[in-house]
Design a protein around this motif. Structure first.
Motif, PDB file in Angstrom:
ATOM      1  N   LEU A 154      -2.498   7.483   0.562  1.00 32.73           N
ATOM      2  CA  LEU A 154      -3.775   7.279   1.239  1.00 32.73           C
ATOM      3  C   LEU A 154      -4.486   8.613   1.391  1.00 32.73           C
ATOM      4  CD1 LEU A 154      -2.857   4.844   4.132  1.00 32.73           C
ATOM      5  CD2 LEU A 154      -4.198   4.341   2.109  1.00 32.73           C
ATOM      6  N   PRO A 155      -5.812   8.588   1.310  1.00 34.43           N
ATOM      7  CA  PRO A 155      -6.547   9.839   1.538  1.00 34.43           C
ATOM      8  C   PRO A 155      -6.251  10.373   2.934  1.00 34.43           C
ATOM      9  CG  PRO A 155      -8.018   7.932   1.447  1.00 34.43           C
ATOM     10  CD  PRO A 155      -6.684   7.469   0.998  1.00 34.43           C
ATOM     11  N   LYS A 156      -6.011  11.669   3.025  1.00 33.17           N
ATOM     12  CA  LYS A 156      -5.596  12.240   4.306  1.00 33.17           C
ATOM     13  C   LYS A 156      -6.753  12.966   4.985  1.00 33.17           C
ATOM     14  CE  LYS A 156      -0.670  12.979   3.593  1.00 33.17           C
ATOM     15  NZ  LYS A 156      -0.507  12.251   2.321  1.00 33.17           N
ATOM     16  N   VAL A 157      -6.925  12.656   6.254  1.00 34.06           N
ATOM     17  CA  VAL A 157      -7.940  13.350   7.048  1.00 34.06           C
ATOM     18  C   VAL A 157      -7.598  14.834   7.128  1.00 34.06           C
ATOM     19  CG1 VAL A 157      -8.856  13.602   9.383  1.00 34.06           C
ATOM     20  CG2 VAL A 157      -8.544  11.331   8.412  1.00 34.06           C
ATOM     21  N   GLU A 158      -6.304  15.092   7.166  1.00 34.33           N
ATOM     22  CA  GLU A 158      -5.800  16.452   7.312  1.00 34.33           C
ATOM     23  C   GLU A 158      -6.292  17.377   6.190  1.00 34.33           C
ATOM     24  OE1 GLU A 158      -1.619  16.228   7.054  1.00 34.33           O
ATOM     25  OE2 GLU A 158      -1.351  18.357   7.456  1.00 34.33           O
TER      26      GLU A 158
ATOM     27  N   HIS B  18     -16.214   6.763   2.884  1.00 30.84           N
ATOM     28  CA  HIS B  18     -16.258   5.612   3.769  1.00 30.84           C
ATOM     29  C   HIS B  18     -16.348   5.961   5.243  1.00 30.84           C
ATOM     30  CE1 HIS B  18     -15.534   2.781   0.572  1.00 30.84           C
ATOM     31  NE2 HIS B  18     -14.545   3.545   0.135  1.00 30.84           N
ATOM     32  N   ASP B  19     -16.295   7.229   5.583  1.00 31.53           N
ATOM     33  CA  ASP B  19     -16.355   7.559   7.007  1.00 31.53           C
ATOM     34  C   ASP B  19     -16.879   8.964   7.251  1.00 31.53           C
ATOM     35  OD1 ASP B  19     -14.080   9.033   6.234  1.00 31.53           O
ATOM     36  OD2 ASP B  19     -12.782   7.354   6.774  1.00 31.53           O
TER      37      ASP B  19
ATOM     38  N   GLN C  46     -12.927   0.522  16.127  1.00 28.57           N
ATOM     39  CA  GLN C  46     -14.248   1.067  15.805  1.00 28.57           C
ATOM     40  C   GLN C  46     -14.188   2.519  15.361  1.00 28.57           C
ATOM     41  OE1 GLN C  46     -17.216  -0.626  16.168  1.00 28.57           O
ATOM     42  NE2 GLN C  46     -16.140  -2.479  16.736  1.00 28.57           N
ATOM     43  N   ALA C  47     -13.328   3.273  15.995  1.00 33.03           N
ATOM     44  CA  ALA C  47     -13.236   4.693  15.679  1.00 33.03           C
ATOM     45  C   ALA C  47     -11.832   5.168  16.039  1.00 33.03           C
ATOM     46  CB  ALA C  47     -14.275   5.486  16.467  1.00 33.03           C
ATOM     47  N   VAL C  48     -11.362   6.184  15.330  1.00 33.19           N
ATOM     48  CA  VAL C  48     -10.028   6.708  15.580  1.00 33.19           C
ATOM     49  C   VAL C  48     -10.139   8.175  15.981  1.00 33.19           C
ATOM     50  CG1 VAL C  48      -7.695   6.882  14.667  1.00 33.19           C
ATOM     51  CG2 VAL C  48      -9.307   5.305  13.636  1.00 33.19           C
ATOM     52  N   GLY C  49      -9.481   8.546  17.061  1.00 33.45           N
ATOM     53  CA  GLY C  49      -9.535   9.932  17.500  1.00 33.45           C
ATOM     54  C   GLY C  49      -8.148  10.506  17.701  1.00 33.45           C
ATOM     55  N   ILE C  50      -7.997  11.773  17.360  1.00 34.73           N
ATOM     56  CA  ILE C  50      -6.755  12.482  17.660  1.00 34.73           C
ATOM     57  C   ILE C  50      -7.118  13.635  18.573  1.00 34.73           C
ATOM     58  CG2 ILE C  50      -4.949  13.958  16.719  1.00 34.73           C
ATOM     59  CD1 ILE C  50      -4.877  12.304  14.292  1.00 34.73           C
TER      60      ILE C  50
ATOM     61  N   THR D 221     -12.385  13.082  15.471  1.00 37.73           N
ATOM     62  CA  THR D 221     -12.797  11.687  15.558  1.00 37.73           C
ATOM     63  C   THR D 221     -13.252  11.220  14.185  1.00 37.73           C
ATOM     64  OG1 THR D 221     -13.608  12.175  17.762  1.00 37.73           O
ATOM     65  CG2 THR D 221     -14.235  10.072  16.837  1.00 37.73           C
ATOM     66  N   ALA D 222     -12.845  10.015  13.844  1.00 37.63           N
ATOM     67  CA  ALA D 222     -13.255   9.447  12.564  1.00 37.63           C
ATOM     68  C   ALA D 222     -13.931   8.112  12.803  1.00 37.63           C
ATOM     69  CB  ALA D 222     -12.047   9.265  11.663  1.00 37.63           C
ATOM     70  N   ILE D 223     -15.102   7.936  12.242  1.00 40.41           N
ATOM     71  CA  ILE D 223     -15.809   6.653  12.353  1.00 40.41           C
ATOM     72  C   ILE D 223     -16.159   6.143  10.957  1.00 40.41           C
ATOM     73  CG2 ILE D 223     -17.769   5.438  13.332  1.00 40.41           C
ATOM     74  CD1 ILE D 223     -18.026   7.477  15.433  1.00 40.41           C
ATOM     75  N   PRO D 224     -15.618   5.003  10.604  1.00 43.66           N
ATOM     76  CA  PRO D 224     -15.980   4.409   9.309  1.00 43.66           C
ATOM     77  C   PRO D 224     -17.429   3.928   9.332  1.00 43.66           C
ATOM     78  CG  PRO D 224     -13.954   3.451  10.178  1.00 43.66           C
ATOM     79  CD  PRO D 224     -14.570   4.229  11.281  1.00 43.66           C
TER      80      PRO D 224
ATOM     81  N   GLN E 191      -3.738   7.519  11.663  1.00 41.22           N
ATOM     82  CA  GLN E 191      -5.191   7.617  11.529  1.00 41.22           C
ATOM     83  C   GLN E 191      -5.627   7.299  10.089  1.00 41.22           C
ATOM     84  OE1 GLN E 191      -7.037  11.558  11.864  1.00 41.22           O
ATOM     85  NE2 GLN E 191      -8.627  10.650  13.136  1.00 41.22           N
ATOM     86  N   ASP E 192      -4.946   7.921   9.132  1.00 40.73           N
ATOM     87  CA  ASP E 192      -5.290   7.668   7.731  1.00 40.73           C
ATOM     88  C   ASP E 192      -5.152   6.189   7.397  1.00 40.73           C
ATOM     89  OD1 ASP E 192      -5.803  10.323   7.283  1.00 40.73           O
ATOM     90  OD2 ASP E 192      -3.760  10.776   6.626  1.00 40.73           O
TER      91      ASP E 192
ATOM     92  N   GLN F 271      -1.543  11.571  12.515  1.00 36.95           N
ATOM     93  CA  GLN F 271      -2.420  11.680  11.344  1.00 36.95           C
ATOM     94  C   GLN F 271      -2.147  10.566  10.342  1.00 36.95           C
ATOM     95  OE1 GLN F 271      -1.500  15.720  10.434  1.00 36.95           O
ATOM     96  NE2 GLN F 271      -3.439  16.485  11.253  1.00 36.95           N
TER      97      GLN F 271
ATOM     98  N   ILE G 188       0.846  -1.187   0.000  1.00 35.26           N
ATOM     99  CA  ILE G 188       0.000   0.000   0.000  1.00 35.26           C
ATOM    100  C   ILE G 188       0.885   1.241   0.000  1.00 35.26           C
ATOM    101  CG2 ILE G 188      -1.811   1.204   1.251  1.00 35.26           C
ATOM    102  CD1 ILE G 188      -1.756  -1.816   2.719  1.00 35.26           C
TER     103      ILE G 188
ATOM    104  N   LEU H 246      -7.869   4.006   9.129  1.00 34.50           N
ATOM    105  CA  LEU H 246      -9.165   4.149   8.463  1.00 34.50           C
ATOM    106  C   LEU H 246      -9.175   3.349   7.171  1.00 34.50           C
ATOM    107  CD1 LEU H 246      -9.919   7.926   9.050  1.00 34.50           C
ATOM    108  CD2 LEU H 246     -11.099   5.966  10.019  1.00 34.50           C
TER     109      LEU H 246
ATOM    110  N   GLU I 142     -11.661   0.257   6.459  1.00 35.91           N
ATOM    111  CA  GLU I 142     -12.646   0.408   5.391  1.00 35.91           C
ATOM    112  C   GLU I 142     -12.450  -0.604   4.275  1.00 35.91           C
ATOM    113  OE1 GLU I 142     -12.065   4.552   4.806  1.00 35.91           O
ATOM    114  OE2 GLU I 142     -13.120   5.031   6.659  1.00 35.91           O
TER     115      GLU I 142
END
Lengths: 174, 510
Positions: A13-17, A94-95, B454-458, A108-111, B495-496, B492, A8, B499, B503
């Motif tokens: 990867l798609p970044k949350v940032e 997806h989330d 289940q969930a990821v938090g920063i 917080t991220a939840i898929p 986290q990425d 981060q 991978i 996820l 997924e």
């Protein structure tokens, strides 16, 4: 199915940032400011009682308390404002992402494939302002559940619809 | 397909009456023990008659309650649900869908063993108040129940695509239960020897026992004071007051070791009772632990339900080469700790077996090692050094005067411990999971697989933000795992990645 285990590319990867967060409904800022003002109005009433009873016979104490009240009130309003500006959410394919907090900032991220269900609730105040709270539940317990206050009711419904569809499709990982 | 062992409403084994009676009596005594004490100690002016009458009444009430309770308690399996009906005035009916059942655990006390019955506890996912337990049913019946539930879940999982929604076929069969095939594929991994038991007992947390002991004594003293109008604290003050001031140290010198010794002994006995002849089994679907001297307890943990593995070792345990292992399972918050199946002490091979079974790829995957930021040492110093010292000095200043400055000696120690703590913090990332290790005296370690998250938090505090640091929290269905004080960019990236893993992973987390 052929077993695949390709490497991978982590950097791709798609970044949350990079996500652009959606702000909450402007009406929510009003609600927050009104709530803060009400609270401090209450304190002011307390101060008035204190002022007229004047138990310590020290006028400077009364005015000093009023000054402290003023400072805290200003701070409270500023905090409410900043809280509003800091909070946001984002839906991805997806989330769902949620960021909030002024002093403690949390993302917080939840898929979708880990969500149990989601619901909308409205209190009387939210009702009056056309707002709603969206809650997303996971099996991770209350610490990982997500609650977004101050969404426009229609928007909350749209998101809920979207999430419900996603949860159904994702098979929930159970 | 196994056959439904309980198609019709069934009562528990009649032995259950004894347990219900015991339960009712315990309840009554807990409510009334003060009254009973008064009766025993304060018989002035009372004839023996009223005393006996009271107890006969008590016994009568308990017996009646128990019988009513027993005869109004039914359970059965119908339409894919385990149903429990109980109560006379307030009737309760509990329905538990079989595929919601998490674990079926057995308990066997001495009486249970004597009558060859077991108590059954059934844990369910989600909703509180739906926990389901039977006081006593025949051993074979209990095993049939468990096998039926497990078989049901297995077939329901496979058949779910074809069977529509709630309608699950296999359950409505009404034939009586036949003795079926038992799971033959269990092997024993570990058996606690008496010596191991001794080691575990010795390495328990005696300070905690001391705390419980003190709390118990204080609570007890309170109750007795009220009941007998006897003032404990006054008596104590008299004793201490009558002694010269210098004798206080003498009392402390004798009292503290005495308390510690008592705690040590109590921990030992408790450990022996709880973990006597502990057997750790590898079953077809996970692990099973059987233990207990008077009360034999059997708990099982299915591999799929285990959310992460956690092992800890105190200095004493490390000296013995032991560690304790916990296997937290997915459960509702309300059921909580009860579902964390654990070994109070085992050796490296058992831990390896657990890791190998739960996370087979672990040892073949390359890992990347990381540490945490040095500022964590300062936080430790603040929380465990400066703050407690300030509080202690404040409290003891009036008593000890300048001697209170002695607490300052703790500061350099605490500083050093903070540094050690920082160096001890390590985390290892692989493609499939995460391993953590930290702790100076008590070494802790956690092994987690990404797809269980289940969930990821920063989360960043104001200070952390200025330093570009963050705490990363991975929420699982059995609690959260946190990596503190790491660079925001790293948090981060993880986290990425997590996820992405969640997924794309098709495996069910439970």
């Amino acid at each position: 199915m052929i077993f695949e285990n390709s490497q991978i590319p982590v950097s791709e990867l798609p970044k949350v940032e990079d996500v652009e967060y959606q702000q909450l409904a402007p009406a929510y800022r009003t609600v927050e400011l009104v709530a803060t003002s009400l609270l401090f109005g209450f304190f002011l009433l307390g101060w008035l009682v204190f002022f007229f009873v004047n138990p310590f016979r020290m006028p400077w104490l009364n005015w000093g308390l009023l000054a402290v009240w003023g400072l805290l009130f200003a701070f409270g309003l500023r905090n409410a404002n900043r809280r509003f500006r800091m909070e946001g959410y984002a839906l991805r394919e997806h989330d769902i992402l949620h960021k909030h907090g002024v002093w403690w900032r949390t993302v917080t991220a939840i898929p979708f494939n880990r969500m149990q269900h989601c619901e909308i609730s409205r209190g009387p105040v939210e009702n009056a302002f056309g707002l709603a709270t969206l809650r997303v539940y996971t099996a991770g317990g209350s610490s990982s559940d997500l609650s977004i206050e101050g969404l426009l009711f229609e928007e909350a419904q749209r998101i809920k619809e979207f999430i419900t569809q996603k949860i159904g499709g994702a098979g929930n990982g159970l | 397909m196994t056959i439904n062992p309980f198609p019709h409403p069934t009562r528990q084994s009649s032995v259950a009456i004894i347990f219900i009676l015991g339960h009712v009596l315990r309840l009554l005594v807990r409510q009334l023990w003060v009254v009973i004490l008064i009766f025993i100690f304060n018989q002035k002016g009372r004839t023996l008659n009223s005393f006996t009458l009271f107890f006969i009444g008590l016994a009568g009430v308990s017996a009646t309650l128990s019988l009513i309770n027993y005869f109004n308690f039914y359970f059965y399996i119908r339409d894919g649900e385990l149903v429990l009906e109980k109560g006379v005035l307030r009737k309760t009916k509990i329905n538990v869908p079989l595929d919601r059942v998490q674990t079926v655990n057995f308990r066997q006390g001495i009486l249970h063993q004597f009558f060859n019955v077991v108590a059954v506890d059934i844990d369910t996912a989600g909703s509180a108040g739906k926990e389901f337990s039977l006081q006593a049913i025949r051993m074979e019946a209990a095993e049939a129940l468990r096998d039926f539930v497990e078989n049901f879940k297995r077939t329901a999982d496979g058949g779910r695509q074809t069977v529509d929604g709630d309608e699950q076929v296999p359950i409505t069969s009404t034939e009586p239960f036949q003795s079926e095939i038992r799971n033959p594929k269990s092997e024993i991994l570990f058996r606690l020897s008496p010596l191991d038991l001794l080691k575990i007992g010795a390495s328990q947390n005696h300070l905690r026992t001391a705390g419980i002991l003190m709390a118990f004594f204080l609570g007890f003293a309170d109750d007795v004071e009220e009941a007998l109008s006897f003032d404990f604290s006054k008596k104590m003050e008299e004793w201490i007051g009558s002694a010269a001031n210098s004798d206080v140290w003498y009392y402390l010198l004798v009292g503290v070791p005495f308390l510690l010794l008592a705690s040590f002994l109590i921990s030992m006995v408790r450990t022996a009772l709880q973990y006597f002849n502990l057997q750790f089994w590898r079953t077809e679907r996970g692990f099973k632990i059987v233990s207990g001297l008077f009360t034999r307890q059997e708990v099982s943990a299915n591999l799929t339900k285990i959310q992460y593995v956690r092992w800890t070792s105190s200095p004493l345990k490390r000296l013995f080469g032991m560690m304790s292992v916990r296997l937290p399972q997915a459960a509702s918050v309300q059921v909580g700790r009860k579902l964390a199946v654990g070994l109070p002490g085992c050796y490296e091979p058992q831990l390896s077996a657990v890791r190998q079974a739960w996370f087979p790829q672990e040892k073949n995957l390359p890992e990347e090692e990381h540490g945490v930021d040095g500022r964590i040492a300062r936080r430790q110093f603040l929380l465990r050094g400066l703050l407690p010292v300030a509080v202690l000095m404040e409290i003891t200043w009036s008593m000890m005067g300048t001697w209170a400055a002695i607490w300052l000696l703790w500061l350099p120690v605490s500083w050093w411990l903070g540094q050690r703590f920082h160096r001890s913090w390590r985390w290892w990332v692989s493609d499939e999971g995460l391993r953590l290790g930290w702790g100076v005296f008590n070494r802790q370690a956690v092994l987690l697989q990404w797809y269980k998250v289940q969930a990821v938090g920063i989360r960043q505090s104001w200070f952390a933000r200025r330093a570009g640091l963050a705490n990363l929290t991975l929420h699982t269905a059995a609690g959260s795992v946190q990596v503190p004080y790491i660079p925001l960019a790293k948090a981060q990236a993880v986290q990425d990645f997590v996820l992405f893993k969640i997924e794309t992973d098709q495996r069910g987390w439970m």
